[in-house]
Design an enzyme around this catalytic site. Structure first.
Site, PDB file in Angstrom:
ATOM      1  N   GLY A  27       6.605  -7.920  -7.552  1.00 18.87           N
ATOM      2  CA  GLY A  27       5.183  -7.686  -7.717  1.00 18.87           C
ATOM      3  C   GLY A  27       4.836  -7.560  -9.187  1.00 18.87           C
ATOM      4  O   GLY A  27       5.598  -7.960 -10.073  1.00 18.87           O
ATOM      5  N   LYS A  49      13.052  -9.539  -1.626  1.00 24.87           N
ATOM      6  CA  LYS A  49      13.494  -9.583  -0.227  1.00 24.87           C
ATOM      7  C   LYS A  49      12.934 -10.779   0.542  1.00 24.87           C
ATOM      8  O   LYS A  49      13.493 -11.205   1.545  1.00 24.87           O
ATOM      9  CB  LYS A  49      13.112  -8.268   0.459  1.00 24.87           C
ATOM     10  CG  LYS A  49      13.821  -8.034   1.772  1.00 24.87           C
ATOM     11  CD  LYS A  49      13.808  -6.582   2.184  1.00 24.87           C
ATOM     12  CE  LYS A  49      12.438  -6.011   2.343  1.00 24.87           C
ATOM     13  NZ  LYS A  49      12.477  -4.669   2.945  1.00 24.87           N
ATOM     14  N   THR A  57       1.492  -6.568  -4.278  1.00 25.47           N
ATOM     15  CA  THR A  57       0.521  -6.935  -5.300  1.00 25.47           C
ATOM     16  C   THR A  57      -0.500  -7.934  -4.794  1.00 25.47           C
ATOM     17  O   THR A  57      -1.708  -7.818  -5.045  1.00 25.47           O
ATOM     18  CB  THR A  57       1.242  -7.501  -6.548  1.00 25.47           C
ATOM     19  OG1 THR A  57       2.015  -6.460  -7.139  1.00 25.47           O
ATOM     20  CG2 THR A  57       0.246  -8.022  -7.568  1.00 25.47           C
ATOM     21  N   GLY A  62      -9.325  -4.634  -4.559  1.00 25.79           N
ATOM     22  CA  GLY A  62     -10.345  -4.088  -5.447  1.00 25.79           C
ATOM     23  C   GLY A  62     -10.219  -4.538  -6.877  1.00 25.79           C
ATOM     24  O   GLY A  62     -11.143  -5.118  -7.448  1.00 25.79           O
ATOM     25  N   GLU A 128     -15.224   2.098  -8.209  1.00 22.12           N
ATOM     26  CA  GLU A 128     -14.625   2.516  -6.941  1.00 22.12           C
ATOM     27  C   GLU A 128     -14.591   4.034  -6.898  1.00 22.12           C
ATOM     28  O   GLU A 128     -15.001   4.716  -7.838  1.00 22.12           O
ATOM     29  CB  GLU A 128     -13.220   1.917  -6.784  1.00 22.12           C
ATOM     30  CG  GLU A 128     -13.221   0.402  -6.648  1.00 22.12           C
ATOM     31  CD  GLU A 128     -11.841  -0.172  -6.405  1.00 22.12           C
ATOM     32  OE1 GLU A 128     -10.858   0.606  -6.418  1.00 22.12           O
ATOM     33  OE2 GLU A 128     -11.728  -1.388  -6.212  1.00 22.12           O
ATOM     34  N   ASP A 228      12.974   0.659   0.586  1.00 20.97           N
ATOM     35  CA  ASP A 228      14.350   0.334   0.213  1.00 20.97           C
ATOM     36  C   ASP A 228      14.723   0.908  -1.150  1.00 20.97           C
ATOM     37  O   ASP A 228      15.801   1.494  -1.314  1.00 20.97           O
ATOM     38  CB  ASP A 228      14.548  -1.184   0.195  1.00 20.97           C
ATOM     39  CG  ASP A 228      14.198  -1.844   1.516  1.00 20.97           C
ATOM     40  OD1 ASP A 228      14.451  -1.221   2.563  1.00 20.97           O
ATOM     41  OD2 ASP A 228      13.678  -2.968   1.494  1.00 20.97           O
ATOM     42  N   HIS A 249      -5.587   5.313   2.981  1.00 17.89           N
ATOM     43  CA  HIS A 249      -6.852   4.682   2.602  1.00 17.89           C
ATOM     44  C   HIS A 249      -7.875   4.974   3.686  1.00 17.89           C
ATOM     45  O   HIS A 249      -7.608   4.802   4.874  1.00 17.89           O
ATOM     46  CB  HIS A 249      -6.674   3.176   2.429  1.00 17.89           C
ATOM     47  CG  HIS A 249      -7.775   2.541   1.644  1.00 17.89           C
ATOM     48  ND1 HIS A 249      -9.046   2.385   2.149  1.00 17.89           N
ATOM     49  CD2 HIS A 249      -7.810   2.033   0.383  1.00 17.89           C
ATOM     50  CE1 HIS A 249      -9.806   1.801   1.231  1.00 17.89           C
ATOM     51  NE2 HIS A 249      -9.086   1.581   0.155  1.00 17.89           N
ATOM     52  N   ARG A 298     -10.208   9.235  -2.610  1.00 19.22           N
ATOM     53  CA  ARG A 298      -9.759   8.771  -1.295  1.00 19.22           C
ATOM     54  C   ARG A 298      -9.322   9.898  -0.362  1.00 19.22           C
ATOM     55  O   ARG A 298      -9.541   9.830   0.848  1.00 19.22           O
ATOM     56  CB  ARG A 298      -8.620   7.760  -1.472  1.00 19.22           C
ATOM     57  CG  ARG A 298      -9.106   6.450  -2.038  1.00 19.22           C
ATOM     58  CD  ARG A 298      -7.982   5.499  -2.332  1.00 19.22           C
ATOM     59  NE  ARG A 298      -8.525   4.227  -2.805  1.00 19.22           N
ATOM     60  CZ  ARG A 298      -7.776   3.222  -3.241  1.00 19.22           C
ATOM     61  NH1 ARG A 298      -6.462   3.347  -3.277  1.00 19.22           N
ATOM     62  NH2 ARG A 298      -8.331   2.100  -3.644  1.00 19.22           N
ATOM     63  N   HIS A 359      -1.522   3.940   2.870  1.00 15.88           N
ATOM     64  CA  HIS A 359      -1.872   2.932   1.870  1.00 15.88           C
ATOM     65  C   HIS A 359      -0.948   2.938   0.659  1.00 15.88           C
ATOM     66  O   HIS A 359      -0.520   1.883   0.207  1.00 15.88           O
ATOM     67  CB  HIS A 359      -3.317   3.160   1.414  1.00 15.88           C
ATOM     68  CG  HIS A 359      -3.828   2.144   0.447  1.00 15.88           C
ATOM     69  ND1 HIS A 359      -3.820   0.791   0.728  1.00 15.88           N
ATOM     70  CD2 HIS A 359      -4.376   2.271  -0.790  1.00 15.88           C
ATOM     71  CE1 HIS A 359      -4.343   0.129  -0.290  1.00 15.88           C
ATOM     72  NE2 HIS A 359      -4.675   0.993  -1.239  1.00 15.88           N
ATOM     73  N   ARG A 394      -3.723   9.199  -5.833  1.00 14.65           N
ATOM     74  CA  ARG A 394      -3.947   8.125  -6.801  1.00 14.65           C
ATOM     75  C   ARG A 394      -5.421   7.773  -6.922  1.00 14.65           C
ATOM     76  O   ARG A 394      -6.112   7.570  -5.929  1.00 14.65           O
ATOM     77  CB  ARG A 394      -3.159   6.874  -6.397  1.00 14.65           C
ATOM     78  CG  ARG A 394      -3.421   5.664  -7.287  1.00 14.65           C
ATOM     79  CD  ARG A 394      -2.559   4.493  -6.880  1.00 14.65           C
ATOM     80  NE  ARG A 394      -2.892   3.955  -5.581  1.00 14.65           N
ATOM     81  CZ  ARG A 394      -3.796   3.008  -5.358  1.00 14.65           C
ATOM     82  NH1 ARG A 394      -4.509   2.517  -6.357  1.00 14.65           N
ATOM     83  NH2 ARG A 394      -3.999   2.546  -4.136  1.00 14.65           N
TER      84      ARG A 394
END
Length: 559
Positions: A27, A49, A57, A62, A128, A228, A249, A298, A359, A394
């Site tokens: 990502g 993987k 990603t 948003g 946001e 993982d 979320h 959130r 999320h 976050r």
């Protein structure tokens, strides 16, 4: 908790490769690290993987947050981040994020990422939840992650010096005599000459493998997000931090009580453009809950939706974006529009059913400001890491920025810290595996008892149930069993951390401790694996050990 494996059961490596640095994950965090390191080390590899574009990603709708607007400053971005983090952020890490963020985004643009522009040719910025300024840069309306992933993959493909292993799952880290990194074992799943389990010797490992979303029954994360990286780091002796802070979320499309796996996300940017939450009677319910109402952080919105669901006995609430109009939906949110329509909903004329779902993991492998973990030679960046910037919750669109900023910082120090190419030593500790077919049971346990709403009784029940699963060995060795064992390991660690934190803070909501408690819990919950005698010196060990590290609140004590 019953014993967890200190190593995953696996076949002996059938092939060997060596590199200076191996990056796990493809990502924004992993590819940024690889691109930044490629001119500084002789041999570098990326292990993913699935294919390069299969991680989280590409699903980011948003955008990416940074102080890029003329009226914005890093200091204002810092304040919003600290408030959202509910007193659990590392203030110095946040300062690094917001001050280095604008340059990091510019580098992304230099690598070919095309962000949306306004008619004057400036970046088109939106807002946001939790932000007091328009500072979210986006691409193709609501396909920011896909555009970033496209640009980064293009840059990697133009860099032939980066060796790429696709369809390859990391099994475990291997360590040297001093307990530091010596490489890792990977399983390449039927692609190319390097098939089956192999050993990749390395002088450093950068974990950028994403989050733990598949721990829960419903998540916005892709199928590859099976914790993982966190699990292999824990088994190698690394310290994990803040696992209990799992962000749910608030506006994930509700597909029914039997839905499982990755669910459609309705980006917070839709509320940023004027959509509102309503109950089954059509009443808005966020006014008076927070000064930002529907654009509150959130955790606050998720809790408000859950409370309304519990009060009314309804399985979900509604998002009303009908007033935005069809033309606006087609221009600004084409990806979300297509997702809604695939489920029979036209958001220009219909309400969208929404409920919270897993999320983002704000916790992960504990790192310093340069991405170093507690294991020599092991670095972590992005969602797999806990850099300290997110705290208990976050701030919207800070995740892509974190991956950029801290991968750049790793690339600044790692080349000067490369270890010798060490000979792996025989690994000590218990070896085990649980069957892949217990995954659904693990997810149901975690969703019921360690999801949005938690209690000591529920968490204890979850820990007991997970212990029984841990005592049931797998009959076959395969990637499904490896993934499921990783999910079990991190589920057990998360549940123990959540039981230890007897307060409500950010995304951690305890119904038996409904208030924030800075006197007792203004700090971090750390998780390690220890042997039966409490010794970590052997690195390979098998019992969850939870410790608490005191720290002052970083947001002035605001709740």
């Amino acid at each position: 908790m019953s014993s967890l494996p200190g190593l995953l059961a696996a076949r002996d490596p059938g092939w060997t490769e060596w590199v200076d640095v191996i990056v796990v994950g493809s990502g924004i965090a992993g590819l940024t690290a690889a691109l930044r390191l490629r001119d500084q080390v002789e041999r570098i590899a990326v292990v993913t993987k699935d294919v390069l574009a299969a991680g989280s990603t590409q699903w980011a709708q948003g955008g990416i947050a940074a102080a890029l607007g003329p009226e914005d400053t890093p200091e204002q971005h810092e304040v919003d981040t600290l408030v959202a983090g509910a007193g659990a952020c590392d203030a110095e890490a946040v300062r690094v994020l917001v001050t280095e963020g604008p340059d990091a985004v510019q580098e992304l643009i230099d690598w070919g990422a095309n962000f949306d522009k306004d008619p004057e040719g400036n970046l088109s910025l939106t807002r946001e939840g939790g932000h007091h300024r328009d500072r979210i840069a986006h691409a193709n309306g609501d396909a920011t992650g896909a555009e970033i992933q496209r640009a980064l993959i293009g840059a990697v493909k133009r860099a032939p010096e980066i060796l790429v292993f696709e369809h390859a799952m990391v099994v475990d880290l291997v360590t040297a005599e001093d307990g530091g990194v010596a490489g890792l074992t990977i399983h390449v799943m039927g692609e190319g000459d390097a098939d089956g389990v192999g050993l990749v010797r390395a002088r450093a490992v950068v974990l950028a493998s994403g989050g733990l979303g598949q721990v829960f029954s419903q998540t916005t994360n892709p199928a590859v997000s099976t914790a993982d990286g966190m699990a292999i780091a824990l088994r190698a002796g690394a310290r994990l931090r803040d696992l209990e802070f799992v962000q749910f979320h608030p506006t994930v499309m509700y597909l029914g009580p039997d839905s499982r796996g990755q669910q459609p996300l309705i980006s917070e940017a839709v509320r940023g453009e004027g959509a509102v939450l309503v109950d089954w009677e059509g009443r808005r319910f966020m006014q008076g809950v927070h000064e930002l109402a529907d654009l509150a952080p959130r955790d606050i919105v998720s809790k408000a939706i859950m409370k309304r669901m519990l009060e009314t006995g309804r399985p979900h609430m509604w998002l009303d974006a009908r007033h935005l109009g069809r033309d606006f939906w087609e221009r600004r949110f084409p990806t979300i529009l297509a997702s809604c329509e695939s489920h029979g909903i036209d958001p220009a004329i219909d309400l969208i059913p929404v409920a919270p779902a897993c999320h983002y993991a704000s916790g992960g492998v504990a790192t310093d400001l340069w991405g170093r973990s507690s294991v020599p030679g092991l670095y972590a960046t992005g969602e797999v890491a806990c850099s300290g910037v997110h705290g208990a919750n976050r701030l919207a669109s800070n995740s892509l920025l974190e991956g950029l900023v801290f991968s750049r910082r790793i690339a600044q120090v790692l080349p000067t810290e490369l270890r010798p190419l060490s000979q792996p030593v025989a690994q000590s500790g218990s070896v085990g595996l649980v069957a892949g077919d217990v995954r659904k049971e693990i997810q149901e346990i975690m969703t019921a008892s360690a999801g949005v709403l938690r209690s000591a009784e529920g968490l204890s029940r979850a820990i007991e149930a997970l212990a029984k699963i841990a005592d049931t060995p797998a009959a076959a060795i395969d990637p499904d069993a490896w993934e499921t064992t990783n999910l079990l390991t991190i589920s057990a660690a998360l549940a123990e951390a959540a039981r230890r934190r007897e307060e409500t803070r950010g995304s951690h909501w305890r119904e038996d401790f409904p208030d924030r408690d800075d006197a007792r819990f203004a700090g971090h919950i750390d998780v390690v694996l220890t042997g039966a005698d409490g010794d970590r010196s052997a690195a390979r060990s098998d019992t969850v050990s939870v410790t608490f590290t005191a720290a002052p609140a970083t947001d002035g004590g605001a709740s």
